[in-house]
Design a protein around this motif. Sequence first.
Motif, PDB file in Angstrom:
ATOM      1  N   ARG A 176       0.809  -1.221   0.000  1.00 40.14           N
ATOM      2  CA  ARG A 176       0.000   0.000   0.000  1.00 40.14           C
ATOM      3  C   ARG A 176       0.840   1.269   0.000  1.00 40.14           C
ATOM      4  NH1 ARG A 176      -4.086  -0.408   4.786  1.00 40.14           N
ATOM      5  NH2 ARG A 176      -4.615   1.650   3.997  1.00 40.14           N
ATOM      6  N   GLY A 177       2.145   1.138   0.159  1.00 42.32           N
ATOM      7  CA  GLY A 177       3.000   2.314   0.245  1.00 42.32           C
ATOM      8  C   GLY A 177       2.720   3.109   1.514  1.00 42.32           C
ATOM      9  N   ALA A 178       2.389   2.391   2.578  1.00 39.44           N
ATOM     10  CA  ALA A 178       2.030   3.026   3.848  1.00 39.44           C
ATOM     11  C   ALA A 178       3.113   2.775   4.884  1.00 39.44           C
ATOM     12  CB  ALA A 178       0.698   2.457   4.343  1.00 39.44           C
ATOM     13  N   ASP A 179       3.030   3.514   5.968  1.00 35.28           N
ATOM     14  CA  ASP A 179       3.948   3.337   7.083  1.00 35.28           C
ATOM     15  C   ASP A 179       3.449   2.186   7.958  1.00 35.28           C
ATOM     16  OD1 ASP A 179       5.982   3.972   9.043  1.00 35.28           O
ATOM     17  OD2 ASP A 179       4.361   4.882  10.226  1.00 35.28           O
ATOM     18  N   PRO A 180       4.278   1.163   8.192  1.00 35.11           N
ATOM     19  CA  PRO A 180       3.831   0.027   8.992  1.00 35.11           C
ATOM     20  C   PRO A 180       3.444   0.393  10.426  1.00 35.11           C
ATOM     21  CG  PRO A 180       6.093  -0.316   8.228  1.00 35.11           C
ATOM     22  CD  PRO A 180       5.625   0.979   7.682  1.00 35.11           C
ATOM     23  N   VAL A 181       4.119   1.366  11.011  1.00 32.47           N
ATOM     24  CA  VAL A 181       3.802   1.760  12.384  1.00 32.47           C
ATOM     25  C   VAL A 181       2.418   2.421  12.438  1.00 32.47           C
ATOM     26  CG1 VAL A 181       4.521   3.195  14.344  1.00 32.47           C
ATOM     27  CG2 VAL A 181       6.226   1.916  13.045  1.00 32.47           C
ATOM     28  N   THR A 182       2.079   3.175  11.408  1.00 32.17           N
ATOM     29  CA  THR A 182       0.751   3.781  11.336  1.00 32.17           C
ATOM     30  C   THR A 182      -0.317   2.713  11.193  1.00 32.17           C
ATOM     31  OG1 THR A 182       1.683   5.782  10.355  1.00 32.17           O
ATOM     32  CG2 THR A 182      -0.690   5.434  10.083  1.00 32.17           C
ATOM     33  N   LEU A 183      -0.076   1.727  10.329  1.00 28.02           N
ATOM     34  CA  LEU A 183      -1.032   0.617  10.193  1.00 28.02           C
ATOM     35  C   LEU A 183      -1.191  -0.116  11.519  1.00 28.02           C
ATOM     36  CD1 LEU A 183      -0.064  -1.008   6.762  1.00 28.02           C
ATOM     37  CD2 LEU A 183      -2.040   0.433   7.270  1.00 28.02           C
ATOM     38  N   LEU A 184      -0.089  -0.336  12.192  1.00 28.99           N
ATOM     39  CA  LEU A 184      -0.113  -0.999  13.488  1.00 28.99           C
ATOM     40  C   LEU A 184      -0.942  -0.198  14.489  1.00 28.99           C
ATOM     41  CD1 LEU A 184       1.038  -3.216  15.418  1.00 28.99           C
ATOM     42  CD2 LEU A 184       2.949  -1.654  15.818  1.00 28.99           C
ATOM     43  N   ALA A 185      -0.708   1.098  14.546  1.00 29.65           N
ATOM     44  CA  ALA A 185      -1.433   1.956  15.487  1.00 29.65           C
ATOM     45  C   ALA A 185      -2.933   1.919  15.218  1.00 29.65           C
ATOM     46  CB  ALA A 185      -0.908   3.388  15.400  1.00 29.65           C
ATOM     47  N   ASP A 186      -3.314   1.823  13.950  1.00 30.85           N
ATOM     48  CA  ASP A 186      -4.734   1.738  13.602  1.00 30.85           C
ATOM     49  C   ASP A 186      -5.374   0.453  14.103  1.00 30.85           C
ATOM     50  OD1 ASP A 186      -4.503   4.173  12.313  1.00 30.85           O
ATOM     51  OD2 ASP A 186      -4.388   3.307  10.295  1.00 30.85           O
ATOM     52  N   ARG A 187      -4.568  -0.591  14.267  1.00 33.31           N
ATOM     53  CA  ARG A 187      -5.106  -1.896  14.665  1.00 33.31           C
ATOM     54  C   ARG A 187      -5.086  -2.136  16.177  1.00 33.31           C
ATOM     55  NH1 ARG A 187      -3.469  -2.288   9.614  1.00 33.31           N
ATOM     56  NH2 ARG A 187      -4.470  -3.721   8.173  1.00 33.31           N
ATOM     57  N   VAL A 188      -4.096  -1.572  16.846  1.00 34.44           N
ATOM     58  CA  VAL A 188      -3.976  -1.797  18.286  1.00 34.44           C
ATOM     59  C   VAL A 188      -5.217  -1.224  18.975  1.00 34.44           C
ATOM     60  CG1 VAL A 188      -2.679  -1.192  20.364  1.00 34.44           C
ATOM     61  CG2 VAL A 188      -1.463  -1.866  18.295  1.00 34.44           C
ATOM     62  N   GLY A 189      -5.907  -2.095  19.688  1.00 30.41           N
ATOM     63  CA  GLY A 189      -7.093  -1.685  20.420  1.00 30.41           C
ATOM     64  C   GLY A 189      -8.360  -1.586  19.596  1.00 30.41           C
ATOM     65  N   SER A 190      -8.267  -1.811  18.283  1.00 28.21           N
ATOM     66  CA  SER A 190      -9.456  -1.741  17.438  1.00 28.21           C
ATOM     67  C   SER A 190     -10.341  -2.968  17.660  1.00 28.21           C
ATOM     68  CB  SER A 190      -9.051  -1.683  15.960  1.00 28.21           C
ATOM     69  OG  SER A 190     -10.195  -1.814  15.123  1.00 28.21           O
ATOM     70  N   PRO A 191     -11.640  -2.752  17.828  1.00 22.39           N
ATOM     71  CA  PRO A 191     -12.544  -3.887  18.008  1.00 22.39           C
ATOM     72  C   PRO A 191     -12.811  -4.641  16.701  1.00 22.39           C
ATOM     73  CG  PRO A 191     -13.780  -1.841  17.990  1.00 22.39           C
ATOM     74  CD  PRO A 191     -12.325  -1.468  17.933  1.00 22.39           C
ATOM     75  N   ASP A 192     -12.362  -4.066  15.578  1.00 21.97           N
ATOM     76  CA  ASP A 192     -12.641  -4.659  14.268  1.00 21.97           C
ATOM     77  C   ASP A 192     -11.641  -5.727  13.840  1.00 21.97           C
ATOM     78  OD1 ASP A 192     -14.786  -2.880  14.056  1.00 21.97           O
ATOM     79  OD2 ASP A 192     -13.509  -1.347  13.131  1.00 21.97           O
TER      80      ASP A 192
END
Length: 128
Positions: free
Chosen positions: A10-26
């Motif tokens: 995706r050409g994205a930052d892995p840490v940003t993707l990680l932050a979006d997932r940590v604690g997400s109920p989805d």
Amino acid sequence: MDLLFEAAVRGADPVTLLADRVGSPDVPPVNDYTVTLVEGVSANRARIDELLTEHAEGWTLARMPAVDLAVLRLGLYEILWAADVPDAVAIDEAVQLAKSLSTDDSPRFVNGVLGRIAGIADRLRATL
């Protein structure tokens, strides 16, 4: 490995993707070691990519399949920066990931690159 692969595609930052997932109920919970790996690979990515470029004989990073590159980055991080993971275990885990997720030639390629680097890992660790 999934986050590193997704970020690359995706050409994205892995840490940003990680932050979006940590604690997400989805999504399923993210384990602490995954956080350590993603943050560690991201923080050391320039050096990791430099070493992969140097030791992946005949291959550029751009030419490598995205799965192989993610596996190599993860394996190399564990070899050089994860003191609690023996080099042989890091290589074996990377080879197993390549076997299950990539091409028939990928396990041998991953083993070769990481094996060459593991052979000089003590010298490389001394310069980190």
